[in-house]
Design a protein around this motif. Structure first.
Motif, PDB file in Angstrom:
ATOM      1  N   GLU A   1      -8.697  -3.236   0.215  1.00  0.00           N
ATOM      2  CA  GLU A   1      -9.817  -2.312   0.009  1.00  0.00           C
ATOM      3  C   GLU A   1      -9.314  -0.871  -0.081  1.00  0.00           C
ATOM      4  OE1 GLU A   1     -12.259  -3.312   3.312  1.00  0.00           O
ATOM      5  OE2 GLU A   1     -13.199  -5.039   2.325  1.00  0.00           O
ATOM      6  N   ARG A   2      -8.306  -0.534   0.725  1.00  0.00           N
ATOM      7  CA  ARG A   2      -7.733   0.805   0.669  1.00  0.00           C
ATOM      8  C   ARG A   2      -7.002   1.020  -0.663  1.00  0.00           C
ATOM      9  NH1 ARG A   2      -4.493   1.694   6.229  1.00  0.00           N
ATOM     10  NH2 ARG A   2      -4.260   3.800   5.370  1.00  0.00           N
TER      11      ARG A   2
ATOM     12  N   TYR B   1       0.838  -1.208   0.000  1.00  0.00           N
ATOM     13  CA  TYR B   1       0.000   0.000   0.000  1.00  0.00           C
ATOM     14  C   TYR B   1       0.869   1.252   0.000  1.00  0.00           C
ATOM     15  CZ  TYR B   1      -3.233   3.570   1.782  1.00  0.00           C
ATOM     16  OH  TYR B   1      -3.966   4.721   1.957  1.00  0.00           O
TER      17      TYR B   1
ATOM     18  N   LYS C   1      -8.898   3.883  -7.653  1.00  0.00           N
ATOM     19  CA  LYS C   1     -10.073   4.529  -8.245  1.00  0.00           C
ATOM     20  C   LYS C   1      -9.934   6.049  -8.217  1.00  0.00           C
ATOM     21  CE  LYS C   1     -13.315   0.799  -7.094  1.00  0.00           C
ATOM     22  NZ  LYS C   1     -14.429   0.375  -6.197  1.00  0.00           N
ATOM     23  N   GLU C   2      -9.431   6.568  -7.096  1.00  0.00           N
ATOM     24  CA  GLU C   2      -9.258   8.015  -6.959  1.00  0.00           C
ATOM     25  C   GLU C   2      -8.269   8.562  -7.985  1.00  0.00           C
ATOM     26  OE1 GLU C   2      -7.965   8.577  -2.977  1.00  0.00           O
ATOM     27  OE2 GLU C   2      -9.889   7.962  -2.083  1.00  0.00           O
TER      28      GLU C   2
ATOM     29  N   THR D   1      -7.744  -0.452  -3.522  1.00  0.00           N
ATOM     30  CA  THR D   1      -8.737  -0.285  -4.595  1.00  0.00           C
ATOM     31  C   THR D   1      -9.289   1.138  -4.616  1.00  0.00           C
ATOM     32  OG1 THR D   1     -10.568  -1.091  -3.193  1.00  0.00           O
ATOM     33  CG2 THR D   1      -9.393  -2.730  -4.527  1.00  0.00           C
ATOM     34  N   GLU D   2      -9.543   1.696  -3.437  1.00  0.00           N
ATOM     35  CA  GLU D   2     -10.039   3.070  -3.362  1.00  0.00           C
ATOM     36  C   GLU D   2      -9.006   4.060  -3.875  1.00  0.00           C
ATOM     37  OE1 GLU D   2     -13.124   4.142  -2.651  1.00  0.00           O
ATOM     38  OE2 GLU D   2     -13.588   1.995  -2.658  1.00  0.00           O
TER      39      GLU D   2
END
Length: 428
Positions: free
Chosen positions: A232-233, A86, A239-240, A235-236
Protein backbone atom coordinates in the motif's frame (compact mmCIF):
# COMPACT_ATOMS: atom_id res chain seq x y z
CA UNK A 1 39.40 17.09 27.12
CA UNK A 2 37.31 14.02 28.03
CA UNK A 3 34.80 14.88 25.34
CA UNK A 4 37.62 15.14 22.80
CA UNK A 5 39.01 11.76 23.86
CA UNK A 6 35.60 10.15 23.52
CA UNK A 7 35.15 11.74 20.10
CA UNK A 8 38.57 10.55 18.94
CA UNK A 9 37.92 7.03 20.27
CA UNK A 10 34.54 6.78 18.56
CA UNK A 11 35.99 8.17 15.33
CA UNK A 12 38.91 5.75 15.42
CA UNK A 13 36.54 2.86 16.19
CA UNK A 14 34.29 3.65 13.23
CA UNK A 15 37.23 4.10 10.83
CA UNK A 16 38.70 0.80 11.97
CA UNK A 17 35.27 -0.83 11.66
CA UNK A 18 34.90 0.38 8.08
CA UNK A 19 38.36 -0.94 7.19
CA UNK A 20 37.62 -4.32 8.77
CA UNK A 21 34.18 -4.45 7.15
CA UNK A 22 35.73 -3.85 3.75
CA UNK A 23 38.51 -6.41 4.16
CA UNK A 24 36.47 -9.18 5.77
CA UNK A 25 33.25 -8.88 3.80
CA UNK A 26 32.81 -11.89 1.54
CA UNK A 27 31.65 -10.03 -1.58
CA UNK A 28 34.48 -10.51 -4.07
CA UNK A 29 32.17 -12.43 -6.41
CA UNK A 30 28.72 -10.99 -5.64
CA UNK A 31 26.01 -10.23 -8.18
CA UNK A 32 24.34 -7.87 -5.67
CA UNK A 33 27.50 -5.76 -5.56
CA UNK A 34 27.77 -5.80 -9.36
CA UNK A 35 24.09 -4.84 -9.56
CA UNK A 36 24.51 -1.90 -7.16
CA UNK A 37 27.59 -0.62 -9.00
CA UNK A 38 25.77 -0.77 -12.32
CA UNK A 39 22.57 0.74 -10.92
CA UNK A 40 24.21 4.07 -10.13
CA UNK A 41 25.90 4.31 -13.53
CA UNK A 42 22.80 4.37 -15.72
CA UNK A 43 21.91 7.46 -17.73
CA UNK A 44 18.35 6.77 -16.70
CA UNK A 45 16.21 3.81 -15.66
CA UNK A 46 12.88 3.90 -17.45
CA UNK A 47 11.54 0.52 -16.32
CA UNK A 48 12.44 -1.17 -13.03
CA UNK A 49 11.85 -4.81 -12.12
CA UNK A 50 11.54 -5.26 -8.35
CA UNK A 51 11.48 -8.23 -5.99
CA UNK A 52 13.71 -11.03 -4.77
CA UNK A 53 15.81 -13.61 -6.62
CA UNK A 54 12.96 -14.52 -9.00
CA UNK A 55 13.50 -11.06 -10.51
CA UNK A 56 17.26 -11.36 -10.93
CA UNK A 57 16.67 -14.84 -12.40
CA UNK A 58 13.69 -13.78 -14.47
CA UNK A 59 14.35 -10.99 -16.94
CA UNK A 60 17.25 -10.49 -19.33
CA UNK A 61 17.62 -6.72 -19.90
CA UNK A 62 19.29 -7.37 -23.25
CA UNK A 63 15.86 -8.62 -24.36
CA UNK A 64 13.59 -6.26 -22.39
CA UNK A 65 15.57 -3.17 -23.47
CA UNK A 66 15.01 -4.10 -27.10
CA UNK A 67 11.38 -5.20 -26.74
CA UNK A 68 10.26 -2.20 -24.66
CA UNK A 69 12.52 0.29 -26.46
CA UNK A 70 13.57 1.71 -23.10
CA UNK A 71 16.28 1.19 -20.50
CA UNK A 72 15.27 -1.56 -18.09
CA UNK A 73 16.94 -2.72 -14.89
CA UNK A 74 16.56 -5.68 -12.47
CA UNK A 75 16.76 -4.66 -8.83
CA UNK A 76 16.12 -8.11 -7.36
CA UNK A 77 18.45 -9.30 -4.58
CA UNK A 78 18.52 -12.62 -2.66
CA UNK A 79 15.41 -13.10 -0.44
CA UNK A 80 14.63 -9.38 -0.67
CA UNK A 81 11.69 -8.65 1.61
CA UNK A 82 8.92 -6.23 0.72
CA UNK A 83 10.51 -3.78 3.18
CA UNK A 84 13.68 -3.89 1.07
CA UNK A 85 11.69 -3.53 -2.15
CA UNK A 86 10.05 -0.38 -0.78
CA UNK A 87 13.47 1.09 0.07
CA UNK A 88 14.92 0.14 -3.34
CA UNK A 89 11.98 1.80 -5.11
CA UNK A 90 12.47 4.97 -3.03
CA UNK A 91 16.14 5.01 -4.00
CA UNK A 92 15.32 4.42 -7.68
CA UNK A 93 12.79 7.27 -7.73
CA UNK A 94 15.33 9.50 -6.01
CA UNK A 95 18.02 8.65 -8.57
CA UNK A 96 16.12 8.40 -11.86
CA UNK A 97 12.96 9.36 -13.73
CA UNK A 98 11.37 5.91 -13.60
CA UNK A 99 8.18 5.64 -15.64
CA UNK A 100 7.12 2.07 -14.84
CA UNK A 101 7.75 -0.51 -12.12
CA UNK A 102 7.03 -4.22 -12.38
CA UNK A 103 6.70 -5.66 -8.86
CA UNK A 104 7.00 -9.45 -8.51
CA UNK A 105 4.70 -11.03 -5.91
CA UNK A 106 6.54 -14.25 -5.00
CA UNK A 107 4.44 -16.10 -2.40
CA UNK A 108 7.59 -17.03 -0.44
CA UNK A 109 8.01 -13.30 0.21
CA UNK A 110 4.37 -12.19 0.23
CA UNK A 111 3.35 -14.74 2.88
CA UNK A 112 6.34 -14.11 5.14
CA UNK A 113 5.67 -12.37 8.45
CA UNK A 114 8.64 -10.50 9.98
CA UNK A 115 10.58 -11.79 12.97
CA UNK A 116 9.59 -10.19 16.24
CA UNK A 117 11.26 -8.27 17.71
CA UNK A 118 12.26 -6.74 14.38
CA UNK A 119 15.78 -7.70 13.36
CA UNK A 120 17.64 -7.11 10.12
CA UNK A 121 19.12 -10.21 8.49
CA UNK A 122 21.41 -10.94 5.53
CA UNK A 123 18.85 -10.02 2.89
CA UNK A 124 18.20 -6.68 4.62
CA UNK A 125 21.90 -5.83 4.89
CA UNK A 126 22.34 -6.52 1.17
CA UNK A 127 19.61 -3.94 0.51
CA UNK A 128 21.13 -1.55 3.05
CA UNK A 129 24.50 -1.66 1.27
CA UNK A 130 22.66 -0.83 -1.97
CA UNK A 131 21.06 2.34 -0.57
CA UNK A 132 23.07 5.53 -1.00
CA UNK A 133 20.63 8.21 0.11
CA UNK A 134 21.28 8.76 3.86
CA UNK A 135 17.63 9.54 4.69
CA UNK A 136 16.36 6.42 2.90
CA UNK A 137 19.01 4.25 4.51
CA UNK A 138 18.33 5.67 7.98
CA UNK A 139 14.58 5.10 7.67
CA UNK A 140 15.17 1.55 6.41
CA UNK A 141 17.31 0.75 9.45
CA UNK A 142 14.91 2.45 11.87
CA UNK A 143 11.83 0.66 10.51
CA UNK A 144 13.43 -2.78 10.50
CA UNK A 145 15.34 -2.86 13.78
CA UNK A 146 14.49 -3.08 17.46
CA UNK A 147 16.34 -1.40 20.30
CA UNK A 148 18.29 -4.56 21.07
CA UNK A 149 19.86 -4.85 17.62
CA UNK A 150 19.80 -1.37 16.09
CA UNK A 151 23.50 -0.84 16.90
CA UNK A 152 24.35 -3.92 14.86
CA UNK A 153 22.39 -2.38 11.99
CA UNK A 154 24.31 0.91 12.09
CA UNK A 155 27.80 -0.51 12.57
CA UNK A 156 29.67 -1.45 9.36
CA UNK A 157 30.65 -4.80 10.90
CA UNK A 158 28.37 -7.20 12.73
CA UNK A 159 26.15 -10.25 12.54
CA UNK A 160 24.61 -11.30 9.19
CA UNK A 161 26.77 -8.85 7.24
CA UNK A 162 28.52 -11.46 5.11
CA UNK A 163 31.70 -11.22 7.18
CA UNK A 164 34.15 -14.09 6.79
CA UNK A 165 37.03 -15.30 8.96
CA UNK A 166 38.17 -17.81 6.35
CA UNK A 167 41.89 -17.20 5.66
CA UNK A 168 41.41 -18.43 2.10
CA UNK A 169 38.55 -16.02 1.37
CA UNK A 170 40.41 -13.15 3.07
CA UNK A 171 43.50 -13.76 0.93
CA UNK A 172 41.39 -13.93 -2.22
CA UNK A 173 39.68 -10.66 -1.26
CA UNK A 174 43.00 -8.94 -0.53
CA UNK A 175 44.48 -10.23 -3.76
CA UNK A 176 41.52 -9.03 -5.80
CA UNK A 177 41.77 -5.57 -4.20
CA UNK A 178 45.52 -5.29 -4.82
CA UNK A 179 45.23 -6.43 -8.45
CA UNK A 180 42.24 -4.16 -9.06
CA UNK A 181 39.94 -7.03 -10.06
CA UNK A 182 37.66 -6.27 -7.12
CA UNK A 183 36.83 -2.89 -8.63
CA UNK A 184 35.77 -4.39 -11.97
CA UNK A 185 32.50 -5.47 -10.30
CA UNK A 186 32.17 -8.77 -12.13
CA UNK A 187 30.21 -11.87 -11.21
CA UNK A 188 30.44 -15.44 -12.41
CA UNK A 189 31.30 -19.05 -11.69
CA UNK A 190 31.45 -22.34 -13.56
CA UNK A 191 27.70 -22.69 -13.04
CA UNK A 192 26.50 -19.11 -13.50
CA UNK A 193 27.16 -15.82 -15.26
CA UNK A 194 25.93 -12.26 -15.38
CA UNK A 195 23.92 -10.75 -18.23
CA UNK A 196 24.22 -7.24 -16.83
CA UNK A 197 21.82 -4.83 -15.11
CA UNK A 198 20.95 -7.26 -12.32
CA UNK A 199 20.27 -10.41 -14.38
CA UNK A 200 21.90 -13.66 -13.22
CA UNK A 201 22.22 -16.57 -15.64
CA UNK A 202 22.34 -20.03 -14.06
CA UNK A 203 23.69 -22.64 -16.47
CA UNK A 204 22.59 -25.69 -14.48
CA UNK A 205 19.58 -27.44 -15.94
CA UNK A 206 16.98 -29.79 -14.49
CA UNK A 207 16.38 -32.74 -16.79
CA UNK A 208 12.75 -33.10 -17.76
CA UNK A 209 10.98 -35.55 -15.48
CA UNK A 210 13.56 -35.51 -12.65
CA UNK A 211 11.99 -33.25 -10.00
CA UNK A 212 11.94 -34.83 -6.54
CA UNK A 213 12.10 -33.93 -2.86
CA UNK A 214 12.64 -35.90 0.34
CA UNK A 215 10.50 -33.68 2.58
CA UNK A 216 7.13 -31.94 2.62
CA UNK A 217 7.18 -28.23 1.81
CA UNK A 218 5.21 -25.87 4.05
CA UNK A 219 1.69 -25.31 2.66
CA UNK A 220 0.50 -22.00 1.22
CA UNK A 221 -0.12 -19.39 3.91
CA UNK A 222 -2.30 -16.28 3.83
CA UNK A 223 -0.66 -13.19 2.36
CA UNK A 224 0.99 -11.39 5.28
CA UNK A 225 -0.54 -8.16 6.56
CA UNK A 226 3.05 -6.88 6.81
CA UNK A 227 3.49 -7.38 3.05
CA UNK A 228 0.15 -5.78 2.28
CA UNK A 229 0.96 -2.65 4.30
CA UNK A 230 4.24 -2.12 2.46
CA UNK A 231 2.54 -2.67 -0.90
CA UNK A 232 0.00 0.00 0.00
CA UNK A 233 2.90 2.35 0.74
CA UNK A 234 4.49 1.46 -2.60
CA UNK A 235 1.26 2.21 -4.47
CA UNK A 236 1.02 5.62 -2.79
CA UNK A 237 4.67 6.34 -3.56
CA UNK A 238 4.17 5.47 -7.23
CA UNK A 239 1.04 7.61 -7.48
CA UNK A 240 2.87 10.58 -5.95
CA UNK A 241 5.62 10.22 -8.56
CA UNK A 242 3.33 9.41 -11.53
CA UNK A 243 4.91 5.98 -11.93
CA UNK A 244 2.90 3.14 -13.47
CA UNK A 245 2.90 0.06 -11.23
CA UNK A 246 2.32 -3.49 -12.49
CA UNK A 247 1.99 -6.60 -10.29
CA UNK A 248 3.01 -10.02 -11.58
CA UNK A 249 4.21 -13.44 -10.43
CA UNK A 250 7.08 -15.39 -11.98
CA UNK A 251 6.37 -19.01 -12.95
CA UNK A 252 7.60 -21.70 -10.56
CA UNK A 253 7.68 -25.33 -11.61
CA UNK A 254 4.38 -27.20 -11.36
CA UNK A 255 6.17 -29.65 -9.07
CA UNK A 256 7.07 -26.84 -6.68
CA UNK A 257 3.53 -25.48 -6.63
CA UNK A 258 1.93 -28.91 -6.13
CA UNK A 259 4.27 -29.64 -3.22
CA UNK A 260 2.73 -26.77 -1.30
CA UNK A 261 -0.92 -27.65 -1.93
CA UNK A 262 -3.60 -25.71 -3.78
CA UNK A 263 -1.96 -22.76 -5.56
CA UNK A 264 -5.35 -21.15 -6.19
CA UNK A 265 -5.52 -20.39 -2.46
CA UNK A 266 -2.64 -17.96 -2.92
CA UNK A 267 -3.68 -16.77 -6.39
CA UNK A 268 -7.24 -15.90 -5.37
CA UNK A 269 -6.15 -13.96 -2.29
CA UNK A 270 -3.41 -12.09 -4.15
CA UNK A 271 -5.68 -11.32 -7.08
CA UNK A 272 -8.41 -10.03 -4.74
CA UNK A 273 -5.97 -7.84 -2.79
CA UNK A 274 -4.31 -6.32 -5.86
CA UNK A 275 -7.66 -5.73 -7.58
CA UNK A 276 -8.88 -4.05 -4.39
CA UNK A 277 -6.04 -1.54 -4.71
CA UNK A 278 -7.21 -0.74 -8.23
CA UNK A 279 -4.59 -2.75 -10.14
CA UNK A 280 -4.58 -5.84 -12.34
CA UNK A 281 -2.57 -8.90 -11.34
CA UNK A 282 -0.77 -11.11 -13.85
CA UNK A 283 0.31 -14.57 -12.70
CA UNK A 284 2.53 -16.41 -15.15
CA UNK A 285 1.90 -19.67 -13.29
CA UNK A 286 -1.45 -19.64 -15.12
CA UNK A 287 0.01 -19.53 -18.63
CA UNK A 288 -1.57 -21.54 -21.44
CA UNK A 289 0.44 -24.37 -23.09
CA UNK A 290 2.25 -22.27 -25.69
CA UNK A 291 3.73 -20.07 -22.95
CA UNK A 292 4.45 -22.62 -20.19
CA UNK A 293 7.88 -23.47 -18.82
CA UNK A 294 9.24 -27.03 -18.76
CA UNK A 295 11.50 -28.68 -16.19
CA UNK A 296 14.63 -27.99 -18.25
CA UNK A 297 13.94 -24.23 -18.04
CA UNK A 298 14.81 -24.33 -14.32
CA UNK A 299 18.06 -24.52 -12.34
CA UNK A 300 16.07 -25.67 -9.30
CA UNK A 301 12.36 -26.09 -8.66
CA UNK A 302 11.57 -22.35 -8.71
CA UNK A 303 14.41 -20.40 -10.36
CA UNK A 304 14.79 -20.14 -14.11
CA UNK A 305 18.12 -20.97 -15.72
CA UNK A 306 19.70 -19.11 -18.66
CA UNK A 307 17.51 -20.97 -21.17
CA UNK A 308 14.38 -20.32 -19.12
CA UNK A 309 15.20 -16.63 -18.64
CA UNK A 310 15.56 -16.10 -22.37
CA UNK A 311 12.30 -17.94 -23.01
CA UNK A 312 10.37 -16.11 -20.28
CA UNK A 313 11.79 -12.68 -21.15
CA UNK A 314 10.25 -12.95 -24.62
CA UNK A 315 6.93 -14.22 -23.22
CA UNK A 316 6.79 -11.39 -20.66
CA UNK A 317 7.69 -8.67 -23.14
CA UNK A 318 5.34 -9.99 -25.83
CA UNK A 319 2.47 -9.85 -23.35
CA UNK A 320 3.18 -6.41 -21.91
CA UNK A 321 3.80 -4.88 -25.34
CA UNK A 322 0.39 -6.12 -26.47
CA UNK A 323 1.54 -8.82 -28.88
CA UNK A 324 -0.37 -11.45 -26.90
CA UNK A 325 -3.77 -10.83 -25.29
CA UNK A 326 -4.62 -11.70 -21.70
CA UNK A 327 -7.18 -14.30 -22.83
CA UNK A 328 -4.62 -15.99 -25.06
CA UNK A 329 -1.92 -15.91 -22.37
CA UNK A 330 -3.68 -16.94 -19.14
CA UNK A 331 -6.14 -19.43 -17.72
CA UNK A 332 -8.59 -18.05 -15.16
CA UNK A 333 -7.21 -20.29 -12.40
CA UNK A 334 -4.35 -22.68 -11.73
CA UNK A 335 -6.83 -25.56 -11.46
CA UNK A 336 -8.14 -24.78 -14.94
CA UNK A 337 -4.56 -24.95 -16.21
CA UNK A 338 -3.74 -28.33 -14.67
CA UNK A 339 -7.13 -29.79 -15.58
CA UNK A 340 -6.49 -28.88 -19.21
CA UNK A 341 -3.20 -30.80 -19.26
CA UNK A 342 -2.83 -34.44 -20.16
CA UNK A 343 -2.28 -36.84 -17.26
CA UNK A 344 1.07 -35.88 -15.85
CA UNK A 345 3.31 -36.52 -12.85
CA UNK A 346 5.18 -33.28 -12.14
CA UNK A 347 7.61 -34.91 -9.73
CA UNK A 348 7.88 -37.31 -6.81
CA UNK A 349 8.18 -36.94 -3.06
CA UNK A 350 10.27 -39.74 -1.57
CA UNK A 351 9.55 -39.42 2.15
CA UNK A 352 11.65 -41.45 4.60
CA UNK A 353 10.31 -42.56 7.97
CA UNK A 354 11.86 -41.06 11.11
CA UNK A 355 14.19 -44.00 11.69
CA UNK A 356 14.91 -44.37 7.99
CA UNK A 357 13.56 -47.91 7.95
CA UNK A 358 11.09 -47.25 5.15
CA UNK A 359 9.99 -44.67 2.61
CA UNK A 360 6.83 -43.62 0.82
CA UNK A 361 6.44 -42.38 -2.76
CA UNK A 362 3.95 -39.54 -3.22
CA UNK A 363 3.33 -38.32 -6.77
CA UNK A 364 2.71 -34.62 -7.41
CA UNK A 365 0.17 -34.97 -10.18
CA UNK A 366 -3.07 -33.86 -11.82
CA UNK A 367 -4.21 -37.49 -11.92
CA UNK A 368 -7.11 -38.33 -9.61
CA UNK A 369 -7.17 -42.07 -10.41
CA UNK A 370 -3.83 -43.21 -8.97
CA UNK A 371 -4.39 -46.78 -10.19
CA UNK A 372 -2.96 -45.82 -13.58
CA UNK A 373 0.37 -44.88 -11.93
CA UNK A 374 3.02 -47.58 -11.44
CA UNK A 375 6.63 -47.57 -10.26
CA UNK A 376 9.97 -49.26 -10.71
CA UNK A 377 11.84 -48.99 -7.40
CA UNK A 378 15.42 -49.95 -6.56
CA UNK A 379 18.15 -49.04 -4.10
CA UNK A 380 21.92 -48.84 -4.31
CA UNK A 381 24.31 -49.21 -1.36
CA UNK A 382 27.65 -50.82 -0.51
CA UNK A 383 26.10 -54.25 -1.05
CA UNK A 384 25.25 -53.34 -4.63
CA UNK A 385 21.95 -52.76 -6.43
CA UNK A 386 18.65 -54.25 -5.31
CA UNK A 387 15.35 -54.13 -7.16
CA UNK A 388 12.48 -53.62 -4.71
CA UNK A 389 9.61 -53.68 -7.22
CA UNK A 390 8.77 -53.34 -10.90
CA UNK A 391 5.61 -51.91 -12.45
CA UNK A 392 3.93 -51.83 -9.06
CA UNK A 393 1.20 -49.61 -7.65
CA UNK A 394 2.70 -50.04 -4.20
CA UNK A 395 4.05 -46.80 -2.68
CA UNK A 396 5.58 -47.83 0.69
CA UNK A 397 8.85 -49.79 0.85
CA UNK A 398 11.21 -51.04 3.56
CA UNK A 399 14.94 -50.29 3.63
CA UNK A 400 17.65 -52.65 4.93
CA UNK A 401 18.77 -51.47 8.37
CA UNK A 402 22.32 -50.27 8.88
CA UNK A 403 22.76 -49.16 5.28
CA UNK A 404 22.93 -45.91 3.37
CA UNK A 405 22.81 -45.18 -0.31
CA UNK A 406 20.41 -44.05 -2.98
CA UNK A 407 16.76 -44.71 -3.82
CA UNK A 408 15.85 -44.83 -7.51
CA UNK A 409 12.23 -44.48 -8.67
CA UNK A 410 10.75 -44.49 -12.14
CA UNK A 411 7.08 -43.60 -12.45
CA UNK A 412 4.75 -44.55 -15.27
CA UNK A 413 1.32 -43.33 -16.37
CA UNK A 414 -0.60 -46.03 -18.22
CA UNK A 415 2.73 -47.76 -18.80
CA UNK A 416 4.49 -44.68 -20.23
CA UNK A 417 7.56 -43.36 -18.39
CA UNK A 418 6.95 -39.95 -16.77
CA UNK A 419 9.69 -39.51 -14.18
CA UNK A 420 13.08 -40.88 -13.18
CA UNK A 421 14.33 -39.62 -9.81
CA UNK A 422 16.85 -40.45 -7.11
CA UNK A 423 17.17 -39.56 -3.44
CA UNK A 424 19.75 -40.36 -0.74
CA UNK A 425 18.81 -42.50 2.25
CA UNK A 426 20.23 -43.63 5.59
CA UNK A 427 18.57 -46.51 7.48
CA UNK A 428 19.55 -47.03 11.12
Amino acid sequence: MKVLKVFLFVSFFFVLSFICAFLFKDDTNSYSRALAHEFYRQNNIDILFCGASHVSHGMDPRISDKEFGENTFNAGTPSQGINGTYAVIRQALKSYKVSKIYLETDFAIACREPELPLKMGKSDFIVQSFLKDPAIKFQFIKENSSSGNILNAFLPIGKDKLMTLSPKKFILKLKSVLTGNYFKYTYGSKDSGYAGKGCVLDYEQIENGTFSNDKFEAPFKPVASYWKKYVERITELCKENNVELVFYSMPGSDFYLHEKGDYDIFYNEMNSFINGLGYDYYDFNLCKPKFQMEDSDYSDDNHLNAKGIEKFSHIFCNFFTGKVSKDNMFYSSYKEKTNSQEHKIYGLLVIKSENGGSFEIIPMTNISDKSIITYDVSIQNLSGNEILAEKTGKTVFSLPSGTSGKIFVKSYVNGLLNNSVKENYTAF
